[in-house]
Design an enzyme around this catalytic site. Structure first.
Site, mmCIF file in Angstrom:
data_model
loop_
_atom_site.group_PDB
_atom_site.id
_atom_site.type_symbol
_atom_site.label_atom_id
_atom_site.label_comp_id
_atom_site.label_asym_id
_atom_site.label_seq_id
_atom_site.Cartn_x
_atom_site.Cartn_y
_atom_site.Cartn_z
ATOM 1 C CB CYS A 1 -29.888 -18.722 40.079
ATOM 2 S SG CYS A 1 -30.765 -17.678 38.885
ATOM 3 C CB CYS B 1 -28.974 -14.816 40.249
ATOM 4 S SG CYS B 1 -30.771 -14.626 40.151
#
Length: 146
Positions: A102, A105
């Site tokens: 991700c 993130c």
């Protein structure tokens, strides 16, 4: 990284890599370096990032900014009170986010770590551990299937 950080990163990323054999082996080793709070935080980082990485990767990839204006409505209480040093939890979250792929993130956790005074070398070490754990998990899965 400290021995405690190394063990916690290894455990959280092994859980994220989803190989029970590897996770059990790393957890058995890690428990000699970690207290119960760090074992729990390692599990929590794998769980919360497992949820967040899917959601925020969706936001990043969907190419419709309106989704980002909607409340996430995901329970993330553990991030505010992880039971261990918050920067250590950020380190675990970064490593798990790297395993889960991700980008949003990864960027967020890396920024918080750098703002907290964590060196690039320490951050790189955590991600390097995550990459090795992820690779070993894949090889073990392959061997189990053979």
């Amino acid at each position: 990284l400290t021995e405690k950080q190394i063990a916690a990163v290894a455990l959280s990323t092994a859980i994220a890599a989803r190989n029970p054999q590897l996770t059990q082996g790393i957890e058995a080793w890690a428990k000699s370096h970690l207290d119960d709070a760090h074992v729990g935080a390692s599990r929590a980082a794998a769980a919360i990032m497992g949820m967040n990485n899917v959601y925020y990767r969706f936001l990043h990839l969907v190419e419709d900014g309106e989704y980002q204006t909607l409340p996430a409505r995901l329970r993330m209480n553990i991030i505010g009170n992880p039971g261990i040093d918050k920067l250590d939890f950020e380190l675990l979250s970064l490593a798990v986010s790297a395993v889960n792929g991700c980008g949003m993130c990864i960027t967020s956790h890396e920024r918080k770590l750098r703002e907290g005074g964590i060196s690039r070398e320490a951050i790189q070490s955590a991600v390097r551990i995550a990459s090795v754990i992820h690779a070993v998990a894949g090889v073990l899965e392959y061997q189990a299937a053979a």
